[in-house]
Design a protein around this motif. Structure first.
Motif, PDB file in Angstrom:
ATOM      1  N   ALA A  81      -7.850  -6.221  14.679  1.00  0.00           N
ATOM      2  CA  ALA A  81      -8.456  -7.150  13.718  1.00  0.00           C
ATOM      3  C   ALA A  81      -9.919  -6.797  13.464  1.00  0.00           C
ATOM      4  N   VAL A  82     -10.610  -6.338  14.497  1.00  0.00           N
ATOM      5  CA  VAL A  82     -12.011  -5.947  14.353  1.00  0.00           C
ATOM      6  C   VAL A  82     -12.138  -4.708  13.465  1.00  0.00           C
ATOM      7  N   GLU A  83     -11.235  -3.737  13.627  1.00  0.00           N
ATOM      8  CA  GLU A  83     -11.342  -2.501  12.847  1.00  0.00           C
ATOM      9  C   GLU A  83     -10.749  -2.617  11.442  1.00  0.00           C
ATOM     10  N   HIS A  84      -9.963  -3.647  11.186  1.00  0.00           N
ATOM     11  CA  HIS A  84      -9.253  -3.770   9.903  1.00  0.00           C
ATOM     12  C   HIS A  84     -10.171  -3.711   8.678  1.00  0.00           C
ATOM     13  N   PRO A  85     -11.307  -4.422   8.658  1.00  0.00           N
ATOM     14  CA  PRO A  85     -12.186  -4.315   7.483  1.00  0.00           C
ATOM     15  C   PRO A  85     -12.666  -2.877   7.246  1.00  0.00           C
ATOM     16  N   TYR A  86     -12.886  -2.128   8.306  1.00  0.00           N
ATOM     17  CA  TYR A  86     -13.320  -0.736   8.125  1.00  0.00           C
ATOM     18  C   TYR A  86     -12.187   0.108   7.546  1.00  0.00           C
ATOM     19  N   LEU A  87     -10.952  -0.135   7.984  1.00  0.00           N
ATOM     20  CA  LEU A  87      -9.808   0.579   7.399  1.00  0.00           C
ATOM     21  C   LEU A  87      -9.674   0.242   5.913  1.00  0.00           C
ATOM     22  N   MET A  88      -9.907  -1.011   5.562  1.00  0.00           N
ATOM     23  CA  MET A  88      -9.873  -1.402   4.145  1.00  0.00           C
ATOM     24  C   MET A  88     -10.939  -0.631   3.369  1.00  0.00           C
ATOM     25  N   LYS A  89     -12.120  -0.492   3.955  1.00  0.00           N
ATOM     26  CA  LYS A  89     -13.221   0.216   3.297  1.00  0.00           C
ATOM     27  C   LYS A  89     -12.864   1.679   3.043  1.00  0.00           C
ATOM     28  N   ILE A  90     -12.352   2.376   4.047  1.00  0.00           N
ATOM     29  CA  ILE A  90     -12.060   3.799   3.839  1.00  0.00           C
ATOM     30  C   ILE A  90     -10.838   3.999   2.941  1.00  0.00           C
ATOM     31  N   ALA A  91      -9.921   3.037   2.935  1.00  0.00           N
ATOM     32  CA  ALA A  91      -8.784   3.122   2.005  1.00  0.00           C
ATOM     33  C   ALA A  91      -9.284   3.001   0.569  1.00  0.00           C
ATOM     34  N   ARG A  92     -10.257   2.122   0.318  1.00  0.00           N
ATOM     35  CA  ARG A  92     -10.832   1.979  -1.034  1.00  0.00           C
ATOM     36  C   ARG A  92     -11.552   3.256  -1.465  1.00  0.00           C
ATOM     37  N   GLN A  93     -11.996   4.057  -0.501  1.00  0.00           N
ATOM     38  CA  GLN A  93     -12.661   5.327  -0.801  1.00  0.00           C
ATOM     39  C   GLN A  93     -11.657   6.456  -1.043  1.00  0.00           C
ATOM     40  N   GLY A  94     -10.363   6.146  -0.986  1.00  0.00           N
ATOM     41  CA  GLY A  94      -9.335   7.138  -1.284  1.00  0.00           C
ATOM     42  C   GLY A  94      -8.729   7.830  -0.075  1.00  0.00           C
ATOM     43  N   VAL A  95      -9.077   7.410   1.122  1.00  0.00           N
ATOM     44  CA  VAL A  95      -8.489   7.995   2.326  1.00  0.00           C
ATOM     45  C   VAL A  95      -7.039   7.524   2.434  1.00  0.00           C
ATOM     46  N   ILE A  96      -6.142   8.459   2.673  1.00  0.00           N
ATOM     47  CA  ILE A  96      -4.730   8.114   2.830  1.00  0.00           C
ATOM     48  C   ILE A  96      -4.513   7.632   4.259  1.00  0.00           C
ATOM     49  N   LEU A  97      -4.075   6.368   4.366  1.00  0.00           N
ATOM     50  CA  LEU A  97      -3.802   5.757   5.661  1.00  0.00           C
ATOM     51  C   LEU A  97      -2.319   5.439   5.781  1.00  0.00           C
ATOM     52  N   VAL A  98      -1.731   5.875   6.877  1.00  0.00           N
ATOM     53  CA  VAL A  98      -0.362   5.521   7.215  1.00  0.00           C
ATOM     54  C   VAL A  98      -0.460   4.603   8.424  1.00  0.00           C
ATOM     55  N   GLY A  99       0.234   3.481   8.368  1.00  0.00           N
ATOM     56  CA  GLY A  99       0.204   2.532   9.472  1.00  0.00           C
ATOM     57  C   GLY A  99       1.472   2.598  10.290  1.00  0.00           C
ATOM     58  N   VAL A 100       1.328   2.369  11.574  1.00  0.00           N
ATOM     59  CA  VAL A 100       2.472   2.170  12.459  1.00  0.00           C
ATOM     60  C   VAL A 100       2.255   0.804  13.094  1.00  0.00           C
ATOM     61  N   ASN A 101       3.056  -0.165  12.650  1.00  0.00           N
ATOM     62  CA  ASN A 101       2.973  -1.507  13.204  1.00  0.00           C
ATOM     63  C   ASN A 101       3.746  -1.493  14.516  1.00  0.00           C
ATOM     64  N   TYR A 102       3.004  -1.638  15.606  1.00  0.00           N
ATOM     65  CA  TYR A 102       3.496  -1.348  16.945  1.00  0.00           C
ATOM     66  C   TYR A 102       3.896  -2.610  17.717  1.00  0.00           C
ATOM     67  N   LYS A 103       5.158  -2.655  18.113  1.00  0.00           N
ATOM     68  CA  LYS A 103       5.690  -3.746  18.958  1.00  0.00           C
ATOM     69  C   LYS A 103       5.273  -5.115  18.439  1.00  0.00           C
ATOM     70  N   ASP A 104       5.560  -5.349  17.175  1.00  0.00           N
ATOM     71  CA  ASP A 104       5.131  -6.568  16.491  1.00  0.00           C
ATOM     72  C   ASP A 104       6.341  -7.194  15.805  1.00  0.00           C
ATOM     73  N   GLN A 105       6.219  -8.459  15.483  1.00  0.00           N
ATOM     74  CA  GLN A 105       7.227  -9.133  14.673  1.00  0.00           C
ATOM     75  C   GLN A 105       6.920  -8.836  13.207  1.00  0.00           C
ATOM     76  N   PRO A 106       7.911  -8.363  12.442  1.00  0.00           N
ATOM     77  CA  PRO A 106       7.644  -8.052  11.028  1.00  0.00           C
ATOM     78  C   PRO A 106       7.024  -9.226  10.256  1.00  0.00           C
ATOM     79  N   SER A 107       7.493 -10.439  10.506  1.00  0.00           N
ATOM     80  CA  SER A 107       6.952 -11.593   9.773  1.00  0.00           C
ATOM     81  C   SER A 107       5.468 -11.803  10.101  1.00  0.00           C
ATOM     82  N   ALA A 108       5.089 -11.627  11.366  1.00  0.00           N
ATOM     83  CA  ALA A 108       3.683 -11.779  11.755  1.00  0.00           C
ATOM     84  C   ALA A 108       2.834 -10.674  11.142  1.00  0.00           C
ATOM     85  N   ALA A 109       3.359  -9.444  11.137  1.00  0.00           N
ATOM     86  CA  ALA A 109       2.616  -8.315  10.565  1.00  0.00           C
ATOM     87  C   ALA A 109       2.424  -8.497   9.059  1.00  0.00           C
ATOM     88  N   LEU A 110       3.472  -8.915   8.366  1.00  0.00           N
ATOM     89  CA  LEU A 110       3.372  -9.120   6.920  1.00  0.00           C
ATOM     90  C   LEU A 110       2.404 -10.257   6.589  1.00  0.00           C
TER      91      LEU A 110
END
Length: 185
Positions: A81-110
């Protein structure tokens, strides 16, 4: 004989101290966030996992054909959660990000992505942690640079912030985009 035994018992702590001193000395100057892994320099592990977005099965063939950043995250993970805003920032700059949602409930992740935004072009659902195991994860978040040949070039443990991005991830990614890879150390 009793005197020899006393000398021996004094020798044990000294040997333990010397062993620990050597171990600590060999780790001086090594960045603990960069972990040389058995997977670094190896092909990305094969997988068949559902997309978090629509449940369609994804494989290695669905990964981007150019260098990209792979981030392992979970809605349950406070550091993610702390790093998420930074990932949003670099994604807006055109960096291709692939996520792996790890050991999570799909509904919670979505719900998390709905609330905080989705920086990922692809987001895999690794509910059982099988891909995480193949990647050599110690937890989340962890971030990898994967090259255009789908080889893992860098593995960083912990939060992605401006310092980690500027000194580790971006130089590796830029080097790979330029056709090299010297920045991936």
């Amino acid at each position: 004989m009793n005197q020899n035994r006393q000398k021996f018992f004094w020798l044990i702590p000294l040997l333990i101290f010397i062993g620990l001193a050597v171990l600590l000395w060999t780790r001086l100057g090594v960045d603990p966030k960069i972990v040389p892994q058995a997977t670094t320099g190896k092909p990305f592990p094969t997988f068949s996992l559902p997309s978090l977005a629509d449940g369609r099965l994804q494989t290695v063939a669905d990964l981007p054909p150019q260098p990209f950043v792979l981030n392992v995250w979970g809605s349950w993970c406070p550091t993610c959660a702390v790093e998420h805003p930074y990932l949003m920032k670099i994604a807006r700059q055109g960096v291709i990000l692939v996520g792996v949602n790890y050991k999570d409930q799909p509904s919670a992740a979505l719900a998390y992505l709905e609330k905080h935004g989705n920086p990922f072009s692809i987001n895999l659902q690794d509910s059982k942690g099988d891909l995480g195991l193949d990647l050599g994860l110690t937890g989340a978040p962890e971030t990898f640079i994967v090259d255009q040949h789908q080889q893992i070039r860098l593995h960083v443990i912990g939060e992605v912030d401006d310092s980690v991005w500027q000194t580790q991830l971006k130089p590796c990614l830029d080097s790979l985009k330029a056709g090299g890879g010297a920045g991936c150390r």
